[in-house]
Design a protein around this motif. Structure first.
Motif, mmCIF file in Angstrom:
data_model
loop_
_atom_site.group_PDB
_atom_site.id
_atom_site.type_symbol
_atom_site.label_atom_id
_atom_site.label_comp_id
_atom_site.label_asym_id
_atom_site.label_seq_id
_atom_site.Cartn_x
_atom_site.Cartn_y
_atom_site.Cartn_z
ATOM 1 N N GLY A 1 0.826 -1.210 0.000
ATOM 2 C CA GLY A 1 0.000 0.000 0.000
ATOM 3 C C GLY A 1 0.856 1.255 0.000
ATOM 4 N N MET A 2 1.928 1.246 0.804
ATOM 5 C CA MET A 2 2.830 2.406 0.817
ATOM 6 C C MET A 2 3.535 2.550 -0.515
ATOM 7 S SD MET A 2 4.497 2.545 4.637
ATOM 8 C CE MET A 2 5.067 0.863 4.649
ATOM 9 N N LEU A 3 3.876 1.408 -1.117
ATOM 10 C CA LEU A 3 4.513 1.443 -2.429
ATOM 11 C C LEU A 3 3.595 2.155 -3.422
ATOM 12 C CD1 LEU A 3 6.902 0.374 -4.220
ATOM 13 C CD2 LEU A 3 5.403 -1.524 -4.763
ATOM 14 N N LEU A 4 2.322 1.800 -3.362
ATOM 15 C CA LEU A 4 1.384 2.428 -4.282
ATOM 16 C C LEU A 4 1.120 3.884 -3.924
ATOM 17 C CD1 LEU A 4 -1.134 -0.486 -4.831
ATOM 18 C CD2 LEU A 4 0.691 0.285 -6.340
ATOM 19 N N GLU A 5 1.286 4.250 -2.672
ATOM 20 C CA GLU A 5 1.107 5.647 -2.285
ATOM 21 C C GLU A 5 2.216 6.524 -2.829
ATOM 22 O OE1 GLU A 5 0.585 6.009 1.902
ATOM 23 O OE2 GLU A 5 -1.185 4.741 1.878
ATOM 24 N N GLY A 6 3.371 5.968 -3.085
ATOM 25 C CA GLY A 6 4.353 6.746 -3.778
ATOM 26 C C GLY A 6 5.729 6.879 -3.190
ATOM 27 N N TRP A 7 5.894 7.063 -1.912
ATOM 28 C CA TRP A 7 7.226 7.397 -1.409
ATOM 29 C C TRP A 7 8.216 6.264 -1.637
ATOM 30 C CZ3 TRP A 7 9.949 4.775 2.249
ATOM 31 C CH2 TRP A 7 9.238 3.923 3.086
ATOM 32 N N LEU A 8 7.792 5.034 -1.402
ATOM 33 C CA LEU A 8 8.687 3.916 -1.619
ATOM 34 C C LEU A 8 8.915 3.705 -3.113
ATOM 35 C CD1 LEU A 8 10.361 1.707 -0.331
ATOM 36 C CD2 LEU A 8 8.329 0.278 -0.252
ATOM 37 N N LEU A 9 7.868 3.901 -3.889
ATOM 38 C CA LEU A 9 7.993 3.774 -5.338
ATOM 39 C C LEU A 9 8.982 4.802 -5.883
ATOM 40 C CD1 LEU A 9 7.144 2.455 -7.965
ATOM 41 C CD2 LEU A 9 5.204 4.010 -8.045
ATOM 42 N N LEU B 1 11.458 6.096 -4.331
ATOM 43 C CA LEU B 1 12.786 5.637 -3.913
ATOM 44 C C LEU B 1 13.293 4.526 -4.831
ATOM 45 C CD1 LEU B 1 14.954 5.934 -1.672
ATOM 46 C CD2 LEU B 1 13.756 4.110 -0.471
ATOM 47 N N VAL B 2 12.439 3.564 -5.134
ATOM 48 C CA VAL B 2 12.828 2.453 -6.000
ATOM 49 C C VAL B 2 13.104 2.958 -7.411
ATOM 50 C CG1 VAL B 2 12.012 0.312 -7.075
ATOM 51 C CG2 VAL B 2 11.648 0.701 -4.632
ATOM 52 N N LEU B 3 12.235 3.827 -7.914
ATOM 53 C CA LEU B 3 12.433 4.368 -9.265
ATOM 54 C C LEU B 3 13.752 5.126 -9.358
ATOM 55 C CD1 LEU B 3 8.831 5.590 -10.119
ATOM 56 C CD2 LEU B 3 10.053 3.671 -11.160
ATOM 57 N N LEU C 1 5.810 8.147 -13.809
ATOM 58 C CA LEU C 1 5.667 8.155 -12.336
ATOM 59 C C LEU C 1 6.849 8.859 -11.688
ATOM 60 C CD1 LEU C 1 4.278 4.569 -11.673
ATOM 61 C CD2 LEU C 1 3.048 6.734 -11.479
ATOM 62 N N ALA C 2 8.037 8.627 -12.193
ATOM 63 C CA ALA C 2 9.232 9.276 -11.646
ATOM 64 C C ALA C 2 9.183 10.773 -11.902
ATOM 65 C CB ALA C 2 10.497 8.663 -12.246
ATOM 66 N N MET C 3 8.668 11.168 -13.053
ATOM 67 C CA MET C 3 8.674 12.585 -13.425
ATOM 68 C C MET C 3 7.595 13.379 -12.661
ATOM 69 S SD MET C 3 9.461 12.294 -17.454
ATOM 70 C CE MET C 3 10.064 13.938 -17.797
ATOM 71 N N PHE D 1 16.359 4.680 -7.505
ATOM 72 C CA PHE D 1 17.447 3.721 -7.362
ATOM 73 C C PHE D 1 17.785 3.049 -8.691
ATOM 74 C CE2 PHE D 1 18.959 -0.616 -6.508
ATOM 75 C CZ PHE D 1 20.108 -0.318 -5.785
ATOM 76 N N VAL D 2 16.753 2.729 -9.490
ATOM 77 C CA VAL D 2 17.014 2.058 -10.765
ATOM 78 C C VAL D 2 17.258 3.045 -11.897
ATOM 79 C CG1 VAL D 2 15.859 -0.085 -10.168
ATOM 80 C CG2 VAL D 2 14.573 1.716 -11.298
ATOM 81 N N GLY D 3 17.249 4.341 -11.600
ATOM 82 C CA GLY D 3 17.677 5.309 -12.593
ATOM 83 C C GLY D 3 16.599 6.112 -13.287
ATOM 84 N N PHE D 4 15.384 6.111 -12.747
ATOM 85 C CA PHE D 4 14.340 6.969 -13.300
ATOM 86 C C PHE D 4 14.342 8.274 -12.509
ATOM 87 C CE2 PHE D 4 12.684 2.772 -14.504
ATOM 88 C CZ PHE D 4 12.386 2.986 -15.845
#
Length: 148
Positions: free
Chosen positions: A89-97, A99-101, A141-143, A103-106
């Protein structure tokens, strides 16, 4: 009928081992907390009841695992699901997403030079990423700050 957990063959040995571990933790923690200014009387009054409760829970879990491994596995599965569902749920809320984006370069301006995303874009799409592709969605999403 299930036998009570305390009738597990390893119950007594498990109780002694857990008590030893808790005593050692207390021996290390109390002086440390007292140095930080916590009241010794307060610590000792709370640590006794806390130790008893932790010991009872840990021994019961050990007894359950020993006597009923299938039930223990099911409980671990349920507990794991209870932990990870809110994380998703937090991933979908954005902050973790975000961070992950990142990290992988987005990045907020596009794929970060030298990052994994830039390499994947170059390898799969070249300079023109197809609109609506999974890569384009992740970049969008990253932008926008990954606000879903």
């Amino acid at each position: 009928m299930f036998p009570p957990p305390e009738e597990a063959p390893g119950h007594e040995n498990r109780t002694m081992m857990i008590n030893t571990v808790l005593d050692r933790i207390e021996e290390g923690f109390l002086p440390f907390a007292i140095k930080l200014g916590v009241s010794e009387e307060l610590l000792k009054s709370h640590s006794t009841s806390l130790k008893f409760d932790v010991q009872r829970v840990a021994v019961t879990i050990g007894d359950l695992v020993e006597q009923h491994p299938d039930i223990a596995n099911a409980l671990v599965f349920v507990a794991t699901a209870e932990i990870f569902v809110p994380l998703i749920g937090m991933l979908l809320e954005g902050w973790l997403l975000r961070l992950v984006l990142r990290f992988v370069g987005f990045g907020p301006q596009g794929p970060i030079k030298g990052g994994i995303a830039a390499w994947v874009q170059r390898w799969l799409f070249g300079p023109a990423t197809p609109q609506g592709s999974w890569f384009a969605v992740l970049q969008r999403l990253a932008m926008i700050g990954a606000k879903i």
